[in-house]
Design a protein around this motif. Structure first.
Motif, short mmCIF file in Angstrom:
data_model
loop_
_atom_site.label_atom_id
_atom_site.label_comp_id
_atom_site.label_asym_id
_atom_site.label_seq_id
_atom_site.Cartn_x
_atom_site.Cartn_y
_atom_site.Cartn_z
N UNK A 199 -17.36 4.87 2.29
CA UNK A 199 -17.38 4.46 3.43
C UNK A 199 -17.37 5.47 4.56
N UNK A 200 -18.05 6.56 4.19
CA UNK A 200 -17.83 7.58 5.23
C UNK A 200 -18.19 7.41 6.57
N UNK A 225 -6.38 -0.15 2.80
CA UNK A 225 -6.63 1.28 2.94
C UNK A 225 -8.21 1.26 2.34
N UNK A 226 -9.04 0.20 2.11
CA UNK A 226 -10.44 0.20 1.51
C UNK A 226 -10.98 0.58 2.75
N UNK A 227 -10.72 1.00 3.84
CA UNK A 227 -11.92 1.80 4.78
C UNK A 227 -11.68 3.16 4.92
N UNK A 228 -10.87 3.93 3.92
CA UNK A 228 -10.69 5.26 4.07
C UNK A 228 -11.71 6.04 3.01
N UNK A 281 -10.76 5.78 -3.12
CA UNK A 281 -11.52 4.82 -3.94
C UNK A 281 -11.42 3.37 -3.05
N UNK A 282 -11.91 3.08 -2.08
CA UNK A 282 -11.82 1.87 -1.19
C UNK A 282 -13.03 1.05 -1.26
N UNK A 283 -12.97 -0.11 -1.05
CA UNK A 283 -14.22 -0.96 -0.97
C UNK A 283 -13.99 -1.55 0.61
N UNK A 284 -14.97 -1.06 1.53
CA UNK A 284 -14.59 -1.61 2.86
C UNK A 284 -15.02 -3.04 3.39
N UNK A 304 -18.48 0.06 -3.73
CA UNK A 304 -18.17 1.62 -3.65
C UNK A 304 -17.04 2.03 -4.72
N UNK A 305 -17.44 2.73 -5.39
CA UNK A 305 -16.27 3.31 -6.51
C UNK A 305 -16.12 4.75 -6.39
#
Length: 868
Positions: A47-48, A499-502, A506-509, A41-42
């Motif tokens: 990660x909604x 913070x990739x879960x936010x 611009x995060x990658x969960x 995800x970019x």
């Protein structure tokens, strides 16, 4: 760009890499991130499902455009430090961190030394075909490399092995390797550095950099060597012979001087300063030297300044100081580390490692040198040479781009995988080949070199605030409603890890191993204040990380020595740095640290753990590691020590904060260190990585709460940064990290996607406190204007309790327990990070979990024939 198009581009780039030529290229869109997997995800909202706001709301929070590192639409390569690249000429792909090279005296070959984090090797490049024709692994190496005048022998530094490697050379091939032993590597660790061969080929001169010696070696009888001792802590680096062969000039890396050795009597007869008389700065870190064609002038690159010193060989007097910087009177940061004279002796080339360019100087008239302009190079040019055909050759230590590292470390495969995704091993260096430029071409090159930097001639911020009343001033000396800056440094996390879960960032969960449940306070901070999802460190590891975090610069000494200390692995033991006293003498930037700027400006300051040496046991007072902190630190605040909790540090800070409240005044600048998010891995009986990161998060929350409930809060800004991002994975760039700003003047519930770096944070604090820039990097960095507003909101922060067990211990059977016991975790980054990072990943994701597959992109620009 469609995924299919990106894949084709990557495949084409990898095909060209396999042939050994990697020209730089243009991109199809500015937000493409080289090295990012197309499936990751970019976009905001990727990660909604795991967030507490909607996708639409997440998009609305973004108010600034996001420019990512990598290839841009205009053809330049954006670096994570806010500078960019558009190197001239053809780029030949090399190995990891080419540190030096030498051209063969008669044949079209270059021998390139590699002494970075990865393989230490000599690579032979055929300059006619632009192909690598041979390579030899040295095990250990460090900078020094030379042919004998006949060109049938090659000598290479053995680095930490206390050796000189000697080879026969013919038609691009190395054979008959011999090892000339200079010392006992198990005992001495003197570091073999610069090498020079006598005109008759019968004598070799070698520097022992750690040992403060020069070794004279008869090449026919190498055991009959002579050792000449130099002044202590002088760190001899390079050597150059007088034209008559009777004197040897030795640059003293640590002493701002050149030693002169009489080769008839084998003794030091003079020491010539490279620093102008009566001046405190300039001439620091003399490295490479070259003699004028008549032997009357000695040019000396001074890497911890922006200058080349020109000494008279008749009397050692300083004849001239040549600036290599883009503009006059800039602070440190150019790092002129290599020089070369044209065959006719009239033009001097200066490789500016940190400016990513080469200065061209007319030196035909002694004492009246003139700049001819700058040639754009690759990332961190380490050496420059004029060929006999007047072509210009440049080795670029960090190559042509920065990369993502979604795979992260895979230590069980490091002997087999062609891709290292530990940040220290991501760089693939290049060799630039540039035809002799005409005056018109130099004008174009100079324009390009300036366009690749955000520097302004007067060091004012290149970006101005949108609002005239922004609390971060537009220039040093302007007033700010903020009086107190608190600067907190943590250890080694990437953005995606925490913070990739936010969804609003611009995060990658998939890469987020310390999500909101583990780090509720850091998540609460970015939700209540500002989320910074495009923030990068300039550093690679803690050795340069704490320098960048406090000086906005890491000197050539730090940049060249951390890889040989960090790499470890088979055939190469970690050497350890020189003794603390000598290391602290040579490592610092000539521009000083932020507390030095505070002292200069009359700003009060205090350190809590940063650049402080701990007492032997907890409770024993610490001592300052640098002079500027003497009398300005809390001796009872424990610096890096993973056996002491970060919350106990906050408790100690609370004691002094209460005293400040009672007095009605606190230091205007406070720097503190809470580094237990580094973790102890899976060492049995110790807290798990999750527990240690969560404990650090709780401490951060409590630290911010204490300050935001104090009487000083209405005039305060808190800045939080990781010193580096080496201990994790990130789908955008291996340098991307978590950063936080907390203040009544911060925008609330705001996403700021402006490209910032650590230097931006230092620049912002400097402008608020009225401090001059520390280096060219904070001078050039974008201040954090978009995170601040003129209208204060005095609502304080309230910390959240931990949501995981802070007392959870590593139990038998956990992955990496045995390896963790062997790792040296007594100080930051003493352990093998490839192994350590894998342990942390599996501790959180499970013993058998695998990292996402790696993607590495290479991009291509067609090189015009006239550039060949």
């Amino acid at each position: 760009m469609r995924a299919s198009n990106l894949l084709l581009t990557c495949l084409l780039g990898l095909f060209l890499v396999a042939w050994g030529v990697l020209p730089i290229a243009a991109a199809e869109e500015s937000t493409t991130t080289p090295g990012a997997p197309t499936a990751a995800p970019a976009t905001p909202g990727a990660a909604a499902a795991s967030a507490d706001i909607s996708l639409e709301e997440a998009h609305k929070l973004r108010t600034t455009p996001r420019v990512l590192p990598g290839l841009q639409a205009d053809g330049k390569v954006q670096l994570p430090n806010q500078w960019s690249l558009r190197p001239a000429g053809r780029q030949i792909l090399l190995g990891e961190f080419p540190s030096n090279f030498v051209l063969h005296p008669t044949q079209p070959y270059a021998a390139v030394m590699h002494s970075g984090y990865g393989d230490h090797e000599v690579v032979i490049v055929d300059l006619k075909t632009s192909k690598i024709v041979s390579r030899v692994n040295l095990g250990n190496a460090f900078w020094g490399i030379t042919f004998n005048p006949a060109g049938d022998r090659l000598y290479a530094s053995g680095g930490t092995s206390e050796l000189v490697h000697a080879f026969k050379f013919a038609d691009g091939l190395l054979s008959d390797q011999q090892k000339i032993v200079l010392g006992d590597s198990a005992r001495d660790n003197l570091i073999t550095c610069g090498l020079t061969c006598a005109a008759d080929g019968n004598t070799l001169y070698a520097c022992q950099t750690w040992g403060d010696n020069v070794v004279i070696i008869p090449t026919a009888k190498p055991d009959e060597k002579t050792v000449i001792a130099l002044e202590k802590q002088s760190f001899p680096y390079a050597t150059a012979l007088s034209l008559d062969g009777k004197r040897l000039y030795v640059s003293l890396w640590g002493s701002a001087a050149v030693a002169v050795i009489d080769l008839v009597d084998n003794k030091v007869t003079a020491t010539w300063p490279t620093k102008p008389a009566g001046e405190k700065t300039g001439g620091d870190h003399p490295t490479e030297m070259v003699l004028s064609t008549d032997g009357a002038r000695l040019f000396v690159a001074c890497a911890n300044s922006n200058t080349v010193a020109v000494l008279s060989t008749a009397d050692g007097q300083l004849q001239e100081v040549i600036s290599s910087a883009l503009y006059p009177n800039l602070p440190v940061g150019s790092t002129p580390t290599s020089i070369s004279l044209s065959p006719n002796g009239q033009v001097l080339l200066i490789a500016n490692a940190d400016n990513n360019n080469v200065a061209m100087i007319d030196v035909s008239i002694p004492g009246k040198s003139n700049s001819l302009g700058h040639i754009p190079a690759g990332w961190y040019p380490t050496a420059v040479r004029f060929g006999k055909d007047e072509k210009i050759y440049i080795t670029n230590g960090k190559g042509s781009q920065s990369l993502a590292n979604p795979q992260g470390p895979m230590p069980e495969k490091r002997g087999n995988t062609p891709i290292r995704q530990y940040i220290g091993g991501l760089f693939r260096g290049t060799l630039s080949v540039i035809p002799p430029p005409s005056p018109d071409q130099m004008a174009v090159y100079s324009t390009t070199a300036r366009a690749c930097t955000p520097l302004t001639p007067d060091t004012r911020p290149a970006v101005q605030p949108r609002e005239s009343d922004n609390p971060i001033p537009a220039a040093v000396g302007e007033k700010s409603p903020i009086k107190y800056c608190v600067y907190l440094i943590k250890e080694n996390r990437t953005y995606d890890q925490v913070l990739g879960d936010l969804p609003q960032g611009n995060g990658d969960p998939q890469l987020c191993i310390f999500p909101e449940k583990v780090t509720p306070n850091q998540h609460a901070i970015v939700k209540q204040f500002v989320l910074l999802d495009n923030f990068y460190v300039e550093s690679e590891v803690s050795a340069d990380g704490h320098e960048w975090s406090t000086a906005a610069y890491a000197t050539d000494f730090v940049e060249r020595t951390w890889p040989i200390n960090y790499r470890g692995g088979p055939g190469s033991d970690k050497i350890g740095y020189p003794a603390e006293g000598s290391y602290r003498k040579i490592a610092p930037s000539a521009g000083g640290y932020i507390w030095d700027r505070c002292k200069e400006a009359g700003v009060t300051y205090r350190s809590y753990g940063e650049f402080i040496k701990n007492g032997k046991n907890p409770g024993d007072p610490g001592t300052a590691s640098v002079p500027g902190l003497e009398g300005h630190f809390d001796p009872l605040f424990r610096s890096y020590d993973l056996n002491v909790t970060d919350n106990s540090r906050v408790d100690r800070f609370a004691v002094e904060l209460k005293e400040f409240e009672e007095k009605g005044e606190m230091p205007q600048f406070i720097i503190a260190r809470l580094g237990n998010d580094h973790t102890l891995g899976t060492r049995l009986g110790k807290p798990t990585p999750t527990a240690m990161v969560a404990e650090n998060d709780l401490a951060v929350g409590r630290f911010v709460e204490l300050l935001s409930h104090s009487r000083f809060w209405p005039q305060m800004a808190i800045f939080i940064i990781e010193d580096d991002a080496q201990n994790g994975s990130d789908h955008v760039d291996a340098h991307r990290t978590t950063a936080y700003v907390i203040s009544p003047y911060c925008k609330r519930r705001h996403v700021d996607s402006t490209m910032y770096s650590t230097a931006s944070m230092l620049r912002s604090m400097g402008l608020i406190l009225g401090l001059k820039p520390l280096s060219q990097f904070d001078a050039a960095a974008t201040p954090m204007y978009h995170s601040f507003t003129a209208q204060p909101d005095l609502t304080p922060f309230k910390h959240l309790p931990a949501q995981v067990d802070l007392n959870e211990l590593n139990m038998p059977g956990v992955y990496g327990a045995a390896e963790s016991e062997k790792l040296d975790l007594s100080k930051e980054d003493a352990a093998d990070d490839l192994v350590f990072n894998e342990i942390i990943w599996r501790s959180v994701r499970g013993n058998h979990s695998k990292m996402p597959p790696p993607v590495r992109a290479s991009f291509v620009r067609v090189v015009k024939e006239e550039e060949e």
